[in-house]
Design an enzyme around this catalytic site. Structure first.
Site, PDB file in Angstrom:
ATOM      1  N   LYS A  30       0.816  -1.221   0.000  1.00 17.66           N
ATOM      2  CA  LYS A  30       0.000   0.000   0.000  1.00 17.66           C
ATOM      3  C   LYS A  30       0.850   1.273   0.000  1.00 17.66           C
ATOM      4  O   LYS A  30       0.506   2.254  -0.664  1.00 17.66           O
ATOM      5  CB  LYS A  30      -0.960   0.015   1.193  1.00 17.66           C
ATOM      6  CG  LYS A  30      -0.304   0.148   2.545  1.00 17.66           C
ATOM      7  CD  LYS A  30      -1.335   0.134   3.658  1.00 17.66           C
ATOM      8  CE  LYS A  30      -0.679   0.217   5.030  1.00 17.66           C
ATOM      9  NZ  LYS A  30       0.033   1.468   5.264  1.00 17.66           N
ATOM     10  N   THR A  31       1.979   1.245   0.737  1.00 19.60           N
ATOM     11  CA  THR A  31       2.832   2.440   0.768  1.00 19.60           C
ATOM     12  C   THR A  31       3.411   2.708  -0.611  1.00 19.60           C
ATOM     13  O   THR A  31       3.542   3.863  -1.038  1.00 19.60           O
ATOM     14  CB  THR A  31       3.956   2.281   1.810  1.00 19.60           C
ATOM     15  OG1 THR A  31       3.384   1.951   3.073  1.00 19.60           O
ATOM     16  CG2 THR A  31       4.763   3.555   1.944  1.00 19.60           C
ATOM     17  N   ASP A 212      -3.840   7.332   4.358  1.00 17.28           N
ATOM     18  CA  ASP A 212      -3.370   5.982   4.672  1.00 17.28           C
ATOM     19  C   ASP A 212      -4.123   5.453   5.898  1.00 17.28           C
ATOM     20  O   ASP A 212      -4.581   6.233   6.739  1.00 17.28           O
ATOM     21  CB  ASP A 212      -1.871   6.040   4.966  1.00 17.28           C
ATOM     22  CG  ASP A 212      -1.234   4.671   5.047  1.00 17.28           C
ATOM     23  OD1 ASP A 212      -1.864   3.692   4.613  1.00 17.28           O
ATOM     24  OD2 ASP A 212      -0.089   4.579   5.540  1.00 17.28           O
ATOM     25  N   GLU A 213      -4.226   4.120   6.024  1.00 11.89           N
ATOM     26  CA  GLU A 213      -4.852   3.463   7.186  1.00 11.89           C
ATOM     27  C   GLU A 213      -6.244   4.038   7.476  1.00 11.89           C
ATOM     28  O   GLU A 213      -6.573   4.378   8.612  1.00 11.89           O
ATOM     29  CB  GLU A 213      -3.960   3.615   8.433  1.00 11.89           C
ATOM     30  CG  GLU A 213      -2.532   3.144   8.255  1.00 11.89           C
ATOM     31  CD  GLU A 213      -2.381   1.635   8.266  1.00 11.89           C
ATOM     32  OE1 GLU A 213      -3.398   0.928   8.129  1.00 11.89           O
ATOM     33  OE2 GLU A 213      -1.236   1.160   8.389  1.00 11.89           O
ATOM     34  N   GLN A 243      -7.817  -5.137   9.368  1.00  9.13           N
ATOM     35  CA  GLN A 243      -6.770  -4.667  10.285  1.00  9.13           C
ATOM     36  C   GLN A 243      -7.233  -3.486  11.139  1.00  9.13           C
ATOM     37  O   GLN A 243      -6.407  -2.701  11.616  1.00  9.13           O
ATOM     38  CB  GLN A 243      -5.511  -4.285   9.498  1.00  9.13           C
ATOM     39  CG  GLN A 243      -4.863  -5.462   8.787  1.00  9.13           C
ATOM     40  CD  GLN A 243      -3.519  -5.094   8.188  1.00  9.13           C
ATOM     41  OE1 GLN A 243      -2.508  -4.950   8.875  1.00  9.13           O
ATOM     42  NE2 GLN A 243      -3.494  -4.935   6.867  1.00  9.13           N
ATOM     43  N   ARG A 594       2.321 -10.428  10.510  1.00  4.91           N
ATOM     44  CA  ARG A 594       3.634  -9.768  10.672  1.00  4.91           C
ATOM     45  C   ARG A 594       4.753 -10.710  10.227  1.00  4.91           C
ATOM     46  O   ARG A 594       5.867 -10.287   9.959  1.00  4.91           O
ATOM     47  CB  ARG A 594       3.902  -9.387  12.137  1.00  4.91           C
ATOM     48  CG  ARG A 594       2.968  -8.391  12.809  1.00  4.91           C
ATOM     49  CD  ARG A 594       2.677  -7.183  11.999  1.00  4.91           C
ATOM     50  NE  ARG A 594       1.480  -7.362  11.184  1.00  4.91           N
ATOM     51  CZ  ARG A 594       1.137  -6.614  10.160  1.00  4.91           C
ATOM     52  NH1 ARG A 594       1.904  -5.633   9.775  1.00  4.91           N
ATOM     53  NH2 ARG A 594       0.018  -6.840   9.481  1.00  4.91           N
TER      54      ARG A 594
END
Length: 659
Positions: A30-31, A212-213, A243, A594
């Protein structure tokens, strides 16, 4: 520019025909999409950087994003906004302060500042009640509920009382020409809603907003996004409903649902290819999260191969769990020639960290702690290290201020202010200024006598600290300042007992270290200072990462240990009672995703709870991960067969022979 992107990523970068939601699964890049889209807007669409803003949730994420954009773009990026929501809000407030009757130089109060304000307003209340009221007011602010509305919607007497405090708190902030952290977003939202001319001015500057997020936004942040983009709705929101783990601090997963309702022409692009994890990890994550109702259907997949089996291990108790994890980590590191920084130990609550810290220290394994309080960040340890720092360097003003006021010895803010002015005029430290000629005319005699008595005590202890055993000097220092008695006067008995226990651990650790390394207390103080700095220097050293699952979000590690995965811990007992298991499942999903190459999950069959030993059950989430896992531990089948064990042992011996 976009030749390194997969097809959905490329589509997300180039889509500009209206509002866009990029549903970005864990590890799906995504980044990369956000930074590539900024570069695309500037270099190919010729939009000036000053007309673009990218908003994220942490300063670290904003810094990394800005650095990545800088590497992608050939020309200048001056004027580009890459910041947190709160930093953007502060920027708006500084420029529009007069509309809110604030000076441009208004103060921003942090959590400890505001906690002190609440403590002063609620003198007779215990700390738990003060924290509850502070938290309730913060949630009201994030939901755009003002003091008057709070009084109307209060559900009980406790909330009605909090609403009255809220009104007084707001008057106090204004009198101080100050705002708190929540105001940095709430006040711009209120201003834009009330003054369309002011909001219009900011909308005309902003041609495209990237958020973002998005699943972690609260109601206030979501409203700011709407007001900044207006009817044009030129925004790219990036998020993942699987998430969303911050409801406790006001994040509202309903905002993703609201996007569909508020923007009927919303385009949704799913990023499902995972670039982080092996297939077994993703299979377990997909199986687990399938038990939650879905806002948007998606399934992560990877080209990284199957990877190691996920191991689930039952341990006798918390001590055995910590021993097993550290032993397994060391063996894995030796066998695979990895680094300590390749490993993370993740847990639900801060209380779980202590056993792992003890084992890591016992085995001299470096570690960093995130999302919780390191041993060296505890107030009682900071109190003592302030004395140690002062023994090593009398010109350390922050250490002087903490030590001279802890425990209280009749030296307060007025005395320190006068001494500080005297030191400033002479360009000296506070310690040196206490003995400077003429200081008697600037600081009252009784207060100056108290300061000098303290300084002389430090001088005597410094002389001893260079010549006598560290443990003995430290014991005498604690006795001389009456620290134990002060702890029990300043705190309730249980809290004081815990703090004094930490002090005893600290003294014992320094005593042993001094004897083993033949170092005096002054020399050891530099060791303590180094450890304290290393604790904060995360990510820049070869060290095992200890972190809460909340703090681990956004991070990734080759090898992950998820520990304490038990009913009552994860899912947390209160979440089960309140019917909030879905968010706990998302927290487990974050933990699983993770892991890049290997995942170990542990739980205890018994755990110490207060003074009792309580029987524990493995978390329901372990079963929900599916059947492609390997169980071992108490009463379970062995993790490997005898033949496999012999083969591993032979390989291990061969490795030893080579070294």
């Amino acid at each position: 520019m976009s030749h390194h992107l997969n097809a959905p990523q490329r589509e997300a970068v180039r889509y500009l025909d209206g509002p866009l939601l990029v549903l970005a699964g864990a590890g799906s890049g995504k980044t990369r999409v956000i930074t590539q889209k900024i570069a695309y807007l500037i270099e190919e669409c010729k939009i000036a950087p000053s007309h673009i803003a990218a908003i994220t949730f942490t300063n670290k994420a904003a810094k990394e994003m800005a650095e990545r954009v800088g590497k992608l773009i050939k020309g200048p990026t001056e004027g580009l906004t890459v910041s947190t929501f709160h930093a953007l809000g502060a920027k708006i407030l500084r420029q529009e302060a007069r509309h809110l009757h604030l000076k441009p130089s208004f103060s921003i109060l942090d959590a400890s500042d505001t906690a002190q304000l609440f403590q002063e307003m609620l003198k007779d209340a215990d700390k738990a009640r003060v924290r509850m009221i502070q938290n309730r007011i913060s949630l009201w602010k994030n939901a755009l509920v003002g003091p008057e509305e709070a009084a109307q919607v209060a559900a009980d007497d406790l909330e009605a009382g909090a609403a009255r405090v809220y009104a007084e708190y707001e008057r106090t902030l204004r009198a101080y020409q100050a705002v708190d952290f929540d105001d940095l977003i709430r006040l711009p939202v209120n201003l834009f809603a009330e003054r369309d001319d002011v909001g219009g001015r900011w909308r005309s500057r902003l041609w495209h907003l990237l958020v973002d997020e998005c699943q972690d936004t609260n109601r206030c942040q979501y409203r700011l996004m709407q007001l900044l983009t207006g009817p044009r709705a030129a925004f790219t929101a990036v998020g993942d409903d699987d998430q969303s783990i911050y409801a406790w601090r006001g994040a509202d997963i309903e905002n993703l649902k609201a996007l569909r309702d508020d923007y009927p022409n919303l385009k949704v692009i799913k990023l499902e290819q995972n670039y982080r994890s092996v297939q077994r990890v993703l299979k377990a994550a997909n199986a687990l999260i399938a038990h939650n109702p879905k806002l948007f259907e998606k399934k992560l997949w990877s080209e990284h191969g199957h990877g190691e089996m996920i191991r689930v291990t039952a341990c006798r108790d918390g001590e055995h769990e910590a021993e097993w994890v550290i032993a397994r980590l060391q063996a894995h590191k030796f066998e695979n020639r990895t680094k300590f920084s390749d490993y993370a130990i993740l847990y639900r609550g801060n209380f779980q960290a202590k056993a792992f810290e003890q084992q890591l220290r016992a085995h001299k394994i470096p570690y960093v702690l995130s999302g919780g309080q390191s041993f060296f960040d505890r107030s009682e340890i900071k109190d003592l290290t302030s004395y140690l720092r002062l023994l090593a360097n009398q010109d350390d003003d922050p250490a002087f201020i903490r030590a001279v006021t802890t425990p209280k010895r009749g030296i307060g803010g007025t005395t320190l202010e006068a001494l500080g002015q005297a030191a400033g005029r002479r360009h000296q430290s506070l310690f040196a200024a206490a003995f400077a000629p003429g200081v008697e005319n600037e600081v009252k005699a009784a207060q100056l006598a108290a300061v000098r008595e303290f300084c002389q005590f430090i001088n005597r202890m410094e002389w001893r600290a260079q010549k006598e055993p560290a443990g003995q000097v430290l014991e005498d220092l604690l006795r001389a300042i009456g620290y134990e008695a002060w702890l029990f006067e300043a705190h309730d008995p249980r809290e004081a007992e815990t703090k004094w226990g930490n002090v005893r651990d600290f003294v014992q650790w320094l005593s042993v270290k001094g004897a083993e390394e033949n170092k005096n207390l002054v020399e050891l103080s530099q060791t303590v200072a180094l450890i304290s700095m290393l604790d904060k220097n995360e990510g820049e050293q070869d060290a095992v990462q200890l972190a809460t699952l909340h703090a681990a979000k956004g991070l990734e590690f080759p090898h992950v240990f998820l520990v304490g995965i038990e009913e009552g811990v994860l899912p947390h007992r209160e979440s089960v009672e309140l019917g909030k298991v879905e968010e706990e499942r998302r927290l487990m999903y974050v933990g699983i995703t993770r892991a890049q190459r290997s995942l170990n999950v542990t739980y205890c069959e018994r755990r110490k709870q207060g003074r009792e030993i309580v029987t524990r059950e493995p978390s329901r989430f372990i079963v929900e991960m599916g059947e492609d896992i390997q169980r071992s531990g108490q009463g379970e089948a062995p993790a490997v067969t005898k033949d496999e064990g012999r083969a591993k042992l032979a390989a291990f011996r061969a490795l030893l022979a080579k070294t």
